[in-house]
Design a protein around this motif. Structure first.
Motif, short mmCIF file in Angstrom:
data_model
loop_
_atom_site.label_atom_id
_atom_site.label_comp_id
_atom_site.label_asym_id
_atom_site.label_seq_id
_atom_site.Cartn_x
_atom_site.Cartn_y
_atom_site.Cartn_z
N THR A 1 8.99 8.61 0.40
CA THR A 1 7.54 8.41 0.37
C THR A 1 7.26 7.00 -0.13
N GLY A 2 6.02 6.54 0.03
CA GLY A 2 5.64 5.23 -0.46
C GLY A 2 5.76 4.15 0.60
N GLY A 3 6.26 4.50 1.80
CA GLY A 3 6.25 3.55 2.90
C GLY A 3 7.33 2.50 2.85
N VAL A 4 8.36 2.67 1.98
CA VAL A 4 9.46 1.70 1.94
C VAL A 4 10.74 2.43 2.29
N VAL A 5 11.48 1.90 3.28
CA VAL A 5 12.76 2.52 3.63
C VAL A 5 13.83 1.43 3.64
N GLN A 6 15.00 1.78 3.10
CA GLN A 6 16.14 0.86 3.20
C GLN A 6 16.63 0.88 4.64
N ALA A 7 16.54 -0.26 5.31
CA ALA A 7 16.79 -0.29 6.75
C ALA A 7 18.27 -0.55 7.03
N ASP A 8 19.15 0.28 6.47
CA ASP A 8 20.58 0.05 6.68
C ASP A 8 21.16 0.96 7.76
N ARG A 9 20.44 1.99 8.17
CA ARG A 9 20.92 2.88 9.22
C ARG A 9 19.84 3.07 10.27
N PRO A 10 20.20 3.00 11.55
CA PRO A 10 19.18 3.21 12.58
C PRO A 10 18.52 4.58 12.50
N SER A 11 19.30 5.62 12.14
CA SER A 11 18.71 6.96 12.06
C SER A 11 17.56 6.97 11.06
N ARG A 12 17.80 6.37 9.91
CA ARG A 12 16.80 6.36 8.84
C ARG A 12 15.57 5.54 9.27
N VAL A 13 15.82 4.41 9.94
CA VAL A 13 14.70 3.56 10.38
C VAL A 13 13.84 4.29 11.40
N LEU A 14 14.48 4.93 12.39
CA LEU A 14 13.71 5.63 13.42
C LEU A 14 12.93 6.79 12.83
N ALA A 15 13.57 7.55 11.90
CA ALA A 15 12.87 8.68 11.28
C ALA A 15 11.68 8.18 10.46
N ALA A 16 11.87 7.07 9.75
CA ALA A 16 10.78 6.53 8.92
C ALA A 16 9.65 5.99 9.78
N LEU A 17 9.99 5.38 10.93
CA LEU A 17 8.95 4.90 11.85
C LEU A 17 8.11 6.06 12.36
N ALA A 18 8.78 7.13 12.75
CA ALA A 18 8.06 8.30 13.27
C ALA A 18 7.16 8.90 12.19
N ALA A 19 7.69 8.98 10.97
CA ALA A 19 6.91 9.57 9.87
C ALA A 19 5.71 8.69 9.53
N ALA A 20 5.91 7.36 9.50
CA ALA A 20 4.82 6.45 9.16
C ALA A 20 3.73 6.48 10.23
N GLU A 21 4.16 6.59 11.49
CA GLU A 21 3.18 6.66 12.57
C GLU A 21 2.36 7.95 12.46
N ALA A 22 3.08 9.06 12.19
CA ALA A 22 2.38 10.35 12.08
C ALA A 22 1.40 10.35 10.91
N ALA A 23 1.79 9.65 9.83
CA ALA A 23 0.94 9.62 8.64
C ALA A 23 -0.13 8.53 8.72
N GLY A 24 -0.05 7.67 9.75
CA GLY A 24 -0.99 6.56 9.85
C GLY A 24 -0.85 5.59 8.69
N GLN A 25 0.41 5.29 8.33
CA GLN A 25 0.70 4.52 7.12
C GLN A 25 1.58 3.32 7.47
N GLY A 26 1.48 2.27 6.66
CA GLY A 26 2.34 1.12 6.86
C GLY A 26 3.76 1.42 6.41
N LEU A 27 4.74 0.69 7.00
CA LEU A 27 6.15 0.90 6.65
C LEU A 27 6.80 -0.45 6.40
N LEU A 28 7.54 -0.54 5.29
CA LEU A 28 8.34 -1.75 5.01
C LEU A 28 9.80 -1.42 5.26
N LEU A 29 10.42 -2.18 6.17
CA LEU A 29 11.86 -2.03 6.41
C LEU A 29 12.58 -2.98 5.47
N ALA A 30 13.02 -2.45 4.31
CA ALA A 30 13.61 -3.29 3.28
C ALA A 30 15.08 -3.54 3.59
#
Lengths: 85, 394
Positions: free
Chosen positions: B34-63
């Motif tokens: 939660t909080g819109g920050v994801v460690q962008a070290d794995r594609p699976s995690r990045v794609l899942a976080a993008l989908a979640a941020a889009e669904a929540a209408g929230q910004g996402l930081l790929l750290a």
């Protein structure tokens, strides 16, 4: 084993050993057929780039000045350098 | 998280990440911070976080690990913020509208396409590859922890062979190392793409010869301006005719030797009133071609990573026992460039002790930014203008 000019082979082994040691790695025994980047040697492409710079410093030769020349093994690289008589 | 599949993930999309296999159901099952920050070290995690941020209408930081994400604000609505891979200081962050990020992607399915991810999943280029494969319903092959041009090259070559990849996009430095790691192995490549740094003619020629059946393209993009254009004629640079008429709704011009662009895909708020944006890339017109010759800011590309010789030099100068230091970028047939350093030791300094201190002073830099092949000298040669000559750095 392919033919290789011994002095340049020894120079490659010495400098590669130093580069590996700087990273805390130990180089396995080198042969002319040792491949640089297939995972068998503890070096990455930055280390290989470093080796080429050091070889230029020590031999005064840059075989890549006119463009890339394909090499995969230690022996193939050694063959790109001409050894002073 | 949400179980609804986003429109930008095709139902046939599959991701092989190391030993793991993911389709949309597996991605949807991943825990997303939660909080819109994801460690962008794995594609699976990045794609899942993008989908979640889009669904929540929230910004996402790929750290990307370098900076403290505290204090970052997600802002209003769904957006994606990327971090540059800076070599010193805090990374630059740039917020992108998701649709603009996807602007140039063509969601056309190519039968049986198998992509290899050679870029960092948090990098602009990595995201483009992931979104392309996801939209087209392709198979995407990724190795966690493998970065282009680094120690992961043997693993990437092995994965490419094992999965018989058909589409590979990477930096010129990646391709040089990949060609070596691959040796004589056959690969059914259909698309060979270069990006992230200027593609040189010898490398384009080698790729055309090694993979005669593949489409060969080099892409010009920047973090600020987005994906700009692709050159598909196998020649370095781009056609000079594009200065009069550029493809894909772009306009291009040269001002004081620097390439400027007007792009419908630029990040908002960074261009001047007429829409022009400087790229910071130095170019030269040679006959019917415009060629890239370096960076205005003096940054050089080492294995796909932009590094600053000046910043590294300042570090070395701060080490006790150093009287003077010069960091130069020398051309490398493997990594494009390599930083080397010439050091003038202060009187009565033990050179081996100094060597260790210099290494300690640079261990927190990315490997590409650490000066290699240190040489010790009595003085630093100066150019006629009284400056340290920094050969190789345009």
């Amino acid at each position: 084993m392919t033919n290789h000019p011994a002095p340049i082979f020894a120079l490659i082994a010495e400098e590669l050993g130093r580069i590996a040691a700087d990273k805390g790695e130990v180089l396995p025994p080198l042969t002319a057929d040792s491949r640089f980047l297939d995972g068998g040697l503890p070096i990455d492409s930055l280390d290989l780039a470093t080796l080429l710079v050091v070889l230029e410093q020590r031999t005064g030769q840059d075989p890549f000045r006119e463009g890339f020349r394909q090499f995969t093994t230690v022996g193939e690289l050694a063959a790109l350098y001409t050894v002073p008589a | 998280m949400t179980g609804r599949r986003p429109a930008w993930i095709h139902p046939d999309f599959r991701l092989i990440e190391g030993e793991g296999l993911f389709g949309w159901p597996e991605l949807a099952g991943l825990a997303v911070p939660t909080g819109g920050v994801v460690q962008a070290d794995r594609p699976s995690r990045v794609l899942a976080a993008l989908a979640a941020a889009e669904a929540a209408g929230q910004g996402l930081l790929l750290a990307r690990g370098a900076a403290d994400p505290d204090g970052w604000q997600p802002g209003q609505g769904f957006s994606v913020t990327l971090e540059s891979s800076g070599t010193t200081g805090a990374p630059k962050r740039l917020c992108h509208d998701f649709d603009r990020l996807r602007g140039r992607l063509r969601g056309v399915a190519e039968e049986g396409a198998r992509w290899l991810l050679t870029y960092d999943p948090g990098a602009f280029a990595g995201l483009q590859v992931m979104l392309t494969a996801a939209a087209a319903g392709s198979l995407l092959i990724a190795l966690p922890g493998a970065v282009s041009g680094g120690g992961g090259i043997a693993g990437l070559a092995a994965a490419a062979r094992r999965h018989a990849v058909t589409h590979v996009s990477g930096t010129p430095s990646f391709w040089r190392a990949f060609l070596m790691a691959l040796g004589e192995a056959e690969l059914p490549l259909r698309a060979v793409t270069l990006g992230g740094e200027a593609a040189d003619q010898p490398l384009l020629d080698r790729l055309a010869e090694r993979f005669p059946g593949a489409r060969l393209r080099h892409i010009y993009a920047s973090t600020e301006a987005g994906a700009l254009f692709a050159v598909a004629d196998g020649r370095a640079g781009f056609p000079a005719a594009w200065l009069d008429e550029a493809p894909d709704g772009l306009a291009l011009r040269i001002a004081d030797g620097v390439l400027e662009v007007r792009s419908p895909r630029a990040a908002p708020g960074i261009a001047d009133a007429e829409g022009w944006l400087t790229t910071g890339d130095l170019v030269e017109r040679q006959d019917d071609r415009v060629l890239f010759v370096g960076r205005l800011d003096g940054l050089v590309n080492v294995g796909g990573v932009k590094v600053s010789p000046e910043a590294v030099e300042r570090r070395l100068l701060a080490v006790g026992g150093v009287a003077d230091a010069a960091v130069s970028a020398v051309p490398s047939p493997i990594t494009g460039h390599l930083l080397t350093a010439t050091i003038v030791p202060a009187p009565d300094v033990d050179v081996e002790v100094l060597r260790a201190a210099l290494r300690t002073a640079t261990t927190d830099l990315p490997p590409a930014a650490r000066p290699r092949a240190l040489t010790f000298a009595h003085h630093i040669p100066l150019s006629a203008a009284g400056k340290k000559s920094r050969k190789g750095a345009a």
